[in-house]
Design a protein around this motif. Structure first.
Motif, PDB file in Angstrom:
ATOM      1  N   ARG A  42       0.934  -1.313   0.072  1.00  0.00           N
ATOM      2  CA  ARG A  42      -0.059   0.122   0.211  1.00  0.00           C
ATOM      3  C   ARG A  42       0.692   1.271   0.094  1.00  0.00           C
ATOM      4  O   ARG A  42       0.534   2.372  -0.786  1.00  0.00           O
ATOM      5  N   ASP A  43       2.003   1.181   0.759  1.00  0.00           N
ATOM      6  CA  ASP A  43       3.000   2.340   0.791  1.00  0.00           C
ATOM      7  C   ASP A  43       3.427   2.573  -0.464  1.00  0.00           C
ATOM      8  O   ASP A  43       3.608   3.724  -1.093  1.00  0.00           O
ATOM      9  N   ILE A  44       3.849   1.287  -1.195  1.00  0.00           N
ATOM     10  CA  ILE A  44       4.577   1.627  -2.479  1.00  0.00           C
ATOM     11  C   ILE A  44       3.384   2.062  -3.680  1.00  0.00           C
ATOM     12  O   ILE A  44       3.917   2.957  -4.342  1.00  0.00           O
ATOM     13  N   GLY A  45       2.445   1.598  -3.488  1.00  0.00           N
ATOM     14  CA  GLY A  45       1.183   2.291  -4.299  1.00  0.00           C
ATOM     15  C   GLY A  45       0.901   3.700  -3.934  1.00  0.00           C
ATOM     16  O   GLY A  45       0.895   4.409  -5.158  1.00  0.00           O
ATOM     17  N   ASN A  46       1.066   4.203  -2.756  1.00  0.00           N
ATOM     18  CA  ASN A  46       0.662   5.310  -2.421  1.00  0.00           C
ATOM     19  C   ASN A  46       1.967   6.208  -3.150  1.00  0.00           C
ATOM     20  O   ASN A  46       1.637   7.553  -3.700  1.00  0.00           O
ATOM     21  N   LEU A  47       3.353   5.513  -3.140  1.00  0.00           N
ATOM     22  CA  LEU A  47       4.093   6.225  -3.600  1.00  0.00           C
ATOM     23  C   LEU A  47       4.012   6.549  -5.167  1.00  0.00           C
ATOM     24  O   LEU A  47       4.317   7.503  -5.590  1.00  0.00           O
ATOM     25  N   LEU A  48       3.775   5.553  -5.746  1.00  0.00           N
ATOM     26  CA  LEU A  48       3.307   5.706  -7.211  1.00  0.00           C
ATOM     27  C   LEU A  48       2.258   6.607  -7.654  1.00  0.00           C
ATOM     28  O   LEU A  48       2.378   7.377  -8.361  1.00  0.00           O
ATOM     29  N   LEU A  49       1.288   6.727  -6.854  1.00  0.00           N
ATOM     30  CA  LEU A  49       0.098   7.680  -6.813  1.00  0.00           C
ATOM     31  C   LEU A  49       0.760   9.024  -6.964  1.00  0.00           C
ATOM     32  O   LEU A  49       0.540   9.804  -7.650  1.00  0.00           O
ATOM     33  N   MET A  50       1.717   9.309  -5.842  1.00  0.00           N
ATOM     34  CA  MET A  50       2.239  10.635  -5.609  1.00  0.00           C
ATOM     35  C   MET A  50       3.138  11.078  -7.191  1.00  0.00           C
ATOM     36  O   MET A  50       2.936  12.020  -7.639  1.00  0.00           O
ATOM     37  N   TRP A  51       3.864  10.006  -7.425  1.00  0.00           N
ATOM     38  CA  TRP A  51       4.758  10.292  -8.747  1.00  0.00           C
ATOM     39  C   TRP A  51       3.832  10.629 -10.126  1.00  0.00           C
ATOM     40  O   TRP A  51       4.109  11.263 -10.848  1.00  0.00           O
ATOM     41  N   VAL A  52       2.609   9.668 -10.031  1.00  0.00           N
ATOM     42  CA  VAL A  52       1.945  10.003 -11.093  1.00  0.00           C
ATOM     43  C   VAL A  52       1.159  11.291 -11.082  1.00  0.00           C
ATOM     44  O   VAL A  52       1.315  11.896 -12.208  1.00  0.00           O
ATOM     45  N   LEU A  67      -5.005   3.360  -8.586  1.00  0.00           N
ATOM     46  CA  LEU A  67      -4.187   3.641  -7.400  1.00  0.00           C
ATOM     47  C   LEU A  67      -4.692   4.287  -6.156  1.00  0.00           C
ATOM     48  O   LEU A  67      -4.605   4.427  -5.095  1.00  0.00           O
ATOM     49  N   LEU A  68      -6.212   4.709  -6.457  1.00  0.00           N
ATOM     50  CA  LEU A  68      -7.189   5.304  -5.536  1.00  0.00           C
ATOM     51  C   LEU A  68      -7.588   4.207  -4.592  1.00  0.00           C
ATOM     52  O   LEU A  68      -8.333   4.451  -3.690  1.00  0.00           O
ATOM     53  N   PHE A  69      -7.673   2.920  -5.169  1.00  0.00           N
ATOM     54  CA  PHE A  69      -8.341   1.830  -4.527  1.00  0.00           C
ATOM     55  C   PHE A  69      -7.285   0.863  -3.718  1.00  0.00           C
ATOM     56  O   PHE A  69      -6.356   0.367  -4.115  1.00  0.00           O
ATOM     57  N   ARG A  70      -7.662   0.655  -2.436  1.00  0.00           N
ATOM     58  CA  ARG A  70      -6.782  -0.310  -1.666  1.00  0.00           C
ATOM     59  C   ARG A  70      -7.029  -1.542  -2.119  1.00  0.00           C
ATOM     60  O   ARG A  70      -5.957  -2.374  -1.844  1.00  0.00           O
ATOM     61  N   SER A  71      -7.842  -1.888  -2.772  1.00  0.00           N
ATOM     62  CA  SER A  71      -8.141  -3.380  -3.241  1.00  0.00           C
ATOM     63  C   SER A  71      -6.841  -3.547  -4.304  1.00  0.00           C
ATOM     64  O   SER A  71      -6.546  -4.755  -4.534  1.00  0.00           O
ATOM     65  N   VAL A  72      -6.451  -2.642  -4.916  1.00  0.00           N
ATOM     66  CA  VAL A  72      -5.338  -2.585  -5.922  1.00  0.00           C
ATOM     67  C   VAL A  72      -4.104  -2.571  -5.198  1.00  0.00           C
ATOM     68  O   VAL A  72      -3.107  -3.269  -5.265  1.00  0.00           O
ATOM     69  N   LYS A  73      -3.921  -1.481  -4.267  1.00  0.00           N
ATOM     70  CA  LYS A  73      -2.377  -1.241  -3.529  1.00  0.00           C
ATOM     71  C   LYS A  73      -2.288  -2.362  -2.617  1.00  0.00           C
ATOM     72  O   LYS A  73      -1.103  -2.567  -2.192  1.00  0.00           O
ATOM     73  N   ASP A  74      -3.439  -2.913  -2.009  1.00  0.00           N
ATOM     74  CA  ASP A  74      -2.844  -3.938  -0.869  1.00  0.00           C
ATOM     75  C   ASP A  74      -2.619  -5.343  -1.485  1.00  0.00           C
ATOM     76  O   ASP A  74      -2.176  -6.288  -0.766  1.00  0.00           O
ATOM     77  N   ARG A  75      -2.707  -5.572  -2.683  1.00  0.00           N
ATOM     78  CA  ARG A  75      -2.531  -7.020  -3.388  1.00  0.00           C
ATOM     79  C   ARG A  75      -1.337  -6.724  -4.328  1.00  0.00           C
ATOM     80  O   ARG A  75      -1.491  -6.119  -5.548  1.00  0.00           O
ATOM     81  N   PRO A  76      -0.181  -7.095  -4.024  1.00  0.00           N
ATOM     82  CA  PRO A  76       1.054  -6.945  -5.056  1.00  0.00           C
ATOM     83  C   PRO A  76       0.792  -7.598  -6.380  1.00  0.00           C
ATOM     84  O   PRO A  76       1.327  -6.889  -7.434  1.00  0.00           O
ATOM     85  N   ALA A  77       0.000  -8.591  -6.668  1.00  0.00           N
ATOM     86  CA  ALA A  77      -0.295  -8.829  -7.938  1.00  0.00           C
ATOM     87  C   ALA A  77      -1.044  -7.896  -8.999  1.00  0.00           C
ATOM     88  O   ALA A  77      -0.722  -7.651  -9.955  1.00  0.00           O
ATOM     89  N   ARG A  78      -2.066  -7.252  -8.283  1.00  0.00           N
ATOM     90  CA  ARG A  78      -2.772  -6.296  -8.831  1.00  0.00           C
ATOM     91  C   ARG A  78      -1.976  -5.094  -9.047  1.00  0.00           C
ATOM     92  O   ARG A  78      -2.016  -4.336 -10.159  1.00  0.00           O
ATOM     93  N   LEU A  79      -1.243  -4.693  -8.053  1.00  0.00           N
ATOM     94  CA  LEU A  79      -0.473  -3.520  -7.968  1.00  0.00           C
ATOM     95  C   LEU A  79       0.853  -3.709  -9.165  1.00  0.00           C
ATOM     96  O   LEU A  79       1.118  -2.571  -9.851  1.00  0.00           O
ATOM     97  N   ALA A  80       1.125  -4.854  -9.241  1.00  0.00           N
ATOM     98  CA  ALA A  80       2.120  -5.307 -10.364  1.00  0.00           C
ATOM     99  C   ALA A  80       1.564  -4.978 -11.793  1.00  0.00           C
ATOM    100  O   ALA A  80       2.390  -4.447 -12.890  1.00  0.00           O
ATOM    101  N   LEU A  81       0.106  -5.112 -12.122  1.00  0.00           N
ATOM    102  CA  LEU A  81      -0.230  -4.792 -13.379  1.00  0.00           C
ATOM    103  C   LEU A  81       0.078  -3.258 -13.641  1.00  0.00           C
ATOM    104  O   LEU A  81       0.164  -2.740 -14.761  1.00  0.00           O
ATOM    105  N   VAL A  82      -0.219  -2.502 -12.721  1.00  0.00           N
ATOM    106  CA  VAL A  82      -0.091  -0.954 -12.830  1.00  0.00           C
ATOM    107  C   VAL A  82       1.230  -0.581 -12.935  1.00  0.00           C
ATOM    108  O   VAL A  82       1.557   0.401 -13.678  1.00  0.00           O
ATOM    109  N   ALA A  83       2.157  -1.441 -12.218  1.00  0.00           N
ATOM    110  CA  ALA A  83       3.399  -1.002 -12.409  1.00  0.00           C
ATOM    111  C   ALA A  83       4.068  -1.231 -13.766  1.00  0.00           C
ATOM    112  O   ALA A  83       4.679  -0.534 -14.305  1.00  0.00           O
TER     113      ALA A  83
END
Length: 352
Positions: free
Chosen positions: A213-223, A276-292
């Motif tokens: 979730r922290d990495i997802g928030n970091l990505l959201l900030m840079w986006v 990246l607004l959704f915790r259901s994406v940020k809390d699951r590495p597999a889903r976050l990997a798709l965004v990454a």
């Protein structure tokens, strides 16, 4: 994984063969692929230095990924030798009469001295030394070293962006260009942490939030940062409508490259921002990997959009040379990089 590097060399050789069709376009695609790969290394260190200065549970995978990618820099720095050797094919100031490419400049004498071949080559050496120095493990050892590394990296990368990218259109300049470039690098550097580290699923999590979730928030900030900086640069230049300043955007907005710009707005801003607004994406590495992975692809597209139209906005050869160049560069530079586990990261950080 190391078997991927010979494949990367073969793909880059195919790009070199493509130079027989259009040498400037092939060199521009190779420059874009090299700058993108270098940006991933520098970008992950930008995030790692931020963690050294701020702290937090999210920094372990980021710093571990930075240490893993620091070993790949020796594969990338020789690219500066290719840039110096190919300057005559890429940069108008290297071949055109000075009166032609300095027309309309406020200080043509400074531009002539700055872009003199000897000065240009000397700065390339300084950039290589600076990038090597800031990507050593020692740069993560203390807050003072991290702060100094951020300053050195910002100066070197901004000036390198002026020399290597902005000077492809000698009469154009933007004070925000370096920030846009570094924002893209930081975004790519944060994105590469997900497939190289978070998918291992063994990172210690705080009680209130998983590391992803922290990495997802970091990505959201840079986006959001990239979107703001890129839009403000465009808005200011569009509002002023000065021929010398709009010259960079004209080939990107009045040719087929305009659709690449539209794709960037969607793939590097709108889609990841919403996801990246959704915790259901940020809390699951597999889903976050798709965004990454989407962001890694979009930063590659962004780099092509920033470089190739400045060389030739009408050639269709970039549409097949660029994918070859990026695939080859990615395999050559990162083909031997293994995924980082939490246990291995802890060992490396103790010895860093």
């Amino acid at each position: 994984m190391k078997r991927m590097q010979p494949i990367g060399i073969v793909l880059l050789l195919l790009v070199a063969v493509g130079g027989t069709v259009s040498l400037p376009v092939a060199l521009a695609c190779a420059l874009a692929a090299w700058w993108w790969a270098l940006g991933l290394v520098l970008g992950v260190f930008i995030n790692a230095w931020m963690h050294v200065l701020t702290g937090g549970n999210w920094g372990l995978p980021v710093r571990a990924t930075a240490l893993a990618l620091s070993r790949r820099l020796p594969w990338l720095l020789p690219g500066l030798v290719v840039v110096a050797a190919a300057a005559g094919q890429l940069y108008p100031w290297a071949t055109l009469p000075a009166a032609e490419w300095t027309r309309g400049m406020a200080r043509p004498g400074f531009a002539l001295r700055w872009l003199a071949p000897a000065a240009f080559t000397a700065r390339l050496v300084l950039y290589a030394v600076a990038w090597w120095w800031v990507t050593r493990p020692a740069s993560l050892a203390s807050k003072g070293r991290a702060a100094a590394s951020i300053v050195v990296c910002m100066i070197a990368t901004t000036l390198a962006g002026v020399d290597l990218l902005m000077s492809l259109v000698p009469g154009w300049y933007s004070t925000a260009f370096g920030l846009v470039l570094m924002g893209t690098q930081a975004l790519g550097g944060a994105a590469v942490v997900v497939p190289l580290a978070l998918l291992r699923r063994d990172w210690p999590a705080a009680k209130e939030a998983p590391v992803s979730r922290d990495i997802g928030n970091l990505l959201l900030m840079w986006v959001m940062s990239w979107g703001y900086l890129a839009f403000m640069q465009f808005l200011v230049i569009w509002a002023e409508n000065i021929p010398r300043e709009i010259g960079w955007y004209v080939p990107r907005l009045q040719t087929g490259w305009q659709w690449v710009g539209v794709a960037l707005v969607l793939l590097q801003l709108a889609v990841p921002f919403v996801a990246l607004l959704f915790r259901s994406v940020k809390d699951r590495p597999a889903r976050l990997a798709l965004v990454a992975l989407l962001l890694l692809a979009s930063t590659a597209m962004d780099t092509v959009w920033s470089i190739v139209p400045s060389v030739d906005a009408h050639s269709l050869h970039a549409w097949w040379l660029a994918p070859l160049a990026f695939a080859g560069m990615a395999l050559l530079a990162f083909g031997g990089t293994e995924a980082v586990s939490a246990q291995a990261a802890s060992r490396e950080l103790r010895h860093a």
